[in-house]
Design a protein around this motif. Structure first.
Motif, PDB file in Angstrom:
ATOM      1  N   LYS A  72       0.833  -1.209   0.000  1.00 30.23           N
ATOM      2  CA  LYS A  72       0.000   0.000   0.000  1.00 30.23           C
ATOM      3  C   LYS A  72       0.865   1.255   0.000  1.00 30.23           C
ATOM      4  N   ILE A  73       1.871   1.264   0.857  1.00 24.98           N
ATOM      5  CA  ILE A  73       2.763   2.423   0.953  1.00 24.98           C
ATOM      6  C   ILE A  73       3.583   2.557  -0.327  1.00 24.98           C
ATOM      7  N   ALA A  74       4.052   1.438  -0.884  1.00 22.97           N
ATOM      8  CA  ALA A  74       4.838   1.482  -2.115  1.00 22.97           C
ATOM      9  C   ALA A  74       4.029   2.107  -3.252  1.00 22.97           C
ATOM     10  N   ARG A  75       2.772   1.757  -3.354  1.00 21.18           N
ATOM     11  CA  ARG A  75       1.911   2.353  -4.389  1.00 21.18           C
ATOM     12  C   ARG A  75       1.809   3.866  -4.196  1.00 21.18           C
ATOM     13  N   ALA A  76       1.624   4.292  -2.941  1.00 20.98           N
ATOM     14  CA  ALA A  76       1.492   5.721  -2.650  1.00 20.98           C
ATOM     15  C   ALA A  76       2.811   6.465  -2.878  1.00 20.98           C
ATOM     16  N   MET A  81       5.367  10.512  -5.467  1.00 23.77           N
ATOM     17  CA  MET A  81       6.671  11.048  -5.850  1.00 23.77           C
ATOM     18  C   MET A  81       6.859  11.063  -7.369  1.00 23.77           C
ATOM     19  N   GLY A  82       5.878  10.567  -8.118  1.00 23.05           N
ATOM     20  CA  GLY A  82       6.017  10.518  -9.576  1.00 23.05           C
ATOM     21  C   GLY A  82       7.171   9.633 -10.001  1.00 23.05           C
ATOM     22  N   ALA A  83       7.395   8.559  -9.252  1.00 24.20           N
ATOM     23  CA  ALA A  83       8.523   7.657  -9.515  1.00 24.20           C
ATOM     24  C   ALA A  83       8.200   6.700 -10.655  1.00 24.20           C
ATOM     25  N   GLU A  84       9.252   6.180 -11.252  1.00 22.56           N
ATOM     26  CA  GLU A  84       9.104   5.202 -12.330  1.00 22.56           C
ATOM     27  C   GLU A  84       9.154   3.771 -11.807  1.00 22.56           C
ATOM     28  N   GLY A  85       9.659   3.601 -10.603  1.00 20.88           N
ATOM     29  CA  GLY A  85       9.766   2.278 -10.002  1.00 20.88           C
ATOM     30  C   GLY A  85       9.964   2.386  -8.500  1.00 20.88           C
ATOM     31  N   ILE A  86      10.059   1.241  -7.858  1.00 20.74           N
ATOM     32  CA  ILE A  86      10.239   1.157  -6.403  1.00 20.74           C
ATOM     33  C   ILE A  86      11.300   0.107  -6.115  1.00 20.74           C
ATOM     34  N   THR A  87      12.169   0.410  -5.172  1.00 21.46           N
ATOM     35  CA  THR A  87      13.100  -0.587  -4.639  1.00 21.46           C
ATOM     36  C   THR A  87      12.720  -0.835  -3.186  1.00 21.46           C
ATOM     37  N   HIS A 106      12.395  -0.775   3.759  1.00 20.31           N
ATOM     38  CA  HIS A 106      12.684   0.504   3.118  1.00 20.31           C
ATOM     39  C   HIS A 106      11.919   0.514   1.805  1.00 20.31           C
ATOM     40  N   VAL A 107      11.103   1.532   1.584  1.00 19.12           N
ATOM     41  CA  VAL A 107      10.391   1.721   0.323  1.00 19.12           C
ATOM     42  C   VAL A 107      11.024   2.945  -0.328  1.00 19.12           C
ATOM     43  N   ILE A 108      11.719   2.698  -1.437  1.00 14.85           N
ATOM     44  CA  ILE A 108      12.524   3.756  -2.049  1.00 14.85           C
ATOM     45  C   ILE A 108      12.059   3.998  -3.484  1.00 14.85           C
ATOM     46  N   PRO A 109      11.563   5.217  -3.766  1.00 13.75           N
ATOM     47  CA  PRO A 109      11.162   5.518  -5.135  1.00 13.75           C
ATOM     48  C   PRO A 109      12.392   5.602  -6.033  1.00 13.75           C
ATOM     49  N   ARG A 110      12.201   5.201  -7.309  1.00  8.80           N
ATOM     50  CA  ARG A 110      13.329   5.173  -8.248  1.00  8.80           C
ATOM     51  C   ARG A 110      12.948   5.797  -9.577  1.00  8.80           C
ATOM     52  N   TRP A 111      13.942   6.379 -10.197  1.00 10.09           N
ATOM     53  CA  TRP A 111      13.814   6.982 -11.515  1.00 10.09           C
ATOM     54  C   TRP A 111      14.940   6.457 -12.384  1.00 10.09           C
ATOM     55  N   GLU A 142      -5.996  10.297  -1.812  1.00  9.49           N
ATOM     56  CA  GLU A 142      -6.648  10.456  -3.112  1.00  9.49           C
ATOM     57  C   GLU A 142      -7.059   9.132  -3.740  1.00  9.49           C
ATOM     58  N   ALA A 143      -6.148   8.199  -3.756  1.00  6.45           N
ATOM     59  CA  ALA A 143      -6.387   6.966  -4.510  1.00  6.45           C
ATOM     60  C   ALA A 143      -6.868   5.814  -3.659  1.00  6.45           C
ATOM     61  N   GLN A 144      -6.837   5.980  -2.360  1.00  2.00           N
ATOM     62  CA  GLN A 144      -7.158   4.872  -1.468  1.00  2.00           C
ATOM     63  C   GLN A 144      -6.330   3.657  -1.904  1.00  2.00           C
ATOM     64  N   VAL A 145      -5.031   3.878  -2.113  1.00  2.00           N
ATOM     65  CA  VAL A 145      -4.124   2.817  -2.589  1.00  2.00           C
ATOM     66  C   VAL A 145      -3.868   1.776  -1.533  1.00  2.00           C
TER      67      VAL A 145
END
Length: 145
Positions: A72-76, A81-87, A106-111, A142-145
């Motif tokens: 859920k947090i990874a989706r948000a 963050m407008g990320a292209e991926g997640i690590t 650790h949920v890390i947004p990636r570009w 917003e998205a109820q992700v």
């Protein structure tokens, strides 16, 4: 040799409200907050409220609840963050890279083309952490992700 859970670790203190954090999500099972030493903008930590040192000693039902919240947090994080991926990182014991002995992800947004910052011990500015948290909280609402 089994090592006991230390109730004085920094995450236990955060869970008890003894140390502040920039929270993005909390429910009966977990808390998620901004990493103060982020490897990328929007780096979030997700940890359960149960006292477990790592993956090998967390009760299965708590692990199930934890990973559902990690998703859920990874989706948000990705959306906010407008990320292209997640690590995802999850470390166990010193030999596995763990430095705080309360299980956490650790949920890390990636570009694309953007390397992770080194884990230098340098703390981010509170204003930046809050700005990133606001984006993630908005995506959650917003998205109820």
């Amino acid at each position: 040799m089994t090592v006991a859970y230390d109730p004085n670790n920094i995450f236990a203190k955060i869970l008890r409200g003894e140390i502040p954090c920039e929270k993005v999500f909390e429910d009966e099972a977990v808390i998620a907050f901004m990493d103060v030493m982020p490897r990328a903008d929007g780096h979030v930590l997700v940890l359960p409220k149960v006292t477990a040192r790592g993956l090998l000693d967390i009760p299965p039902e708590a692990l199930s609840a934890l990973i559902l919240r990690v998703q859920k947090i990874a989706r948000a994080v990705k959306k906010g963050m407008g990320a292209e991926g997640i690590t995802l990182h999850q470390f166990n014991e010193p030999a596995g890279g763990q430095s705080v002995f309360h299980i956490h992800f650790h949920v890390i947004p990636r570009w694309e083309g953007v390397a992770l910052r080194p884990h230098s011990g340098a703390m981010a500015e509170r204003a930046a952490l809050k700005a990133h948290a606001d984006k993630i909280r908005a995506a959650l609402a917003e998205a109820q992700v």
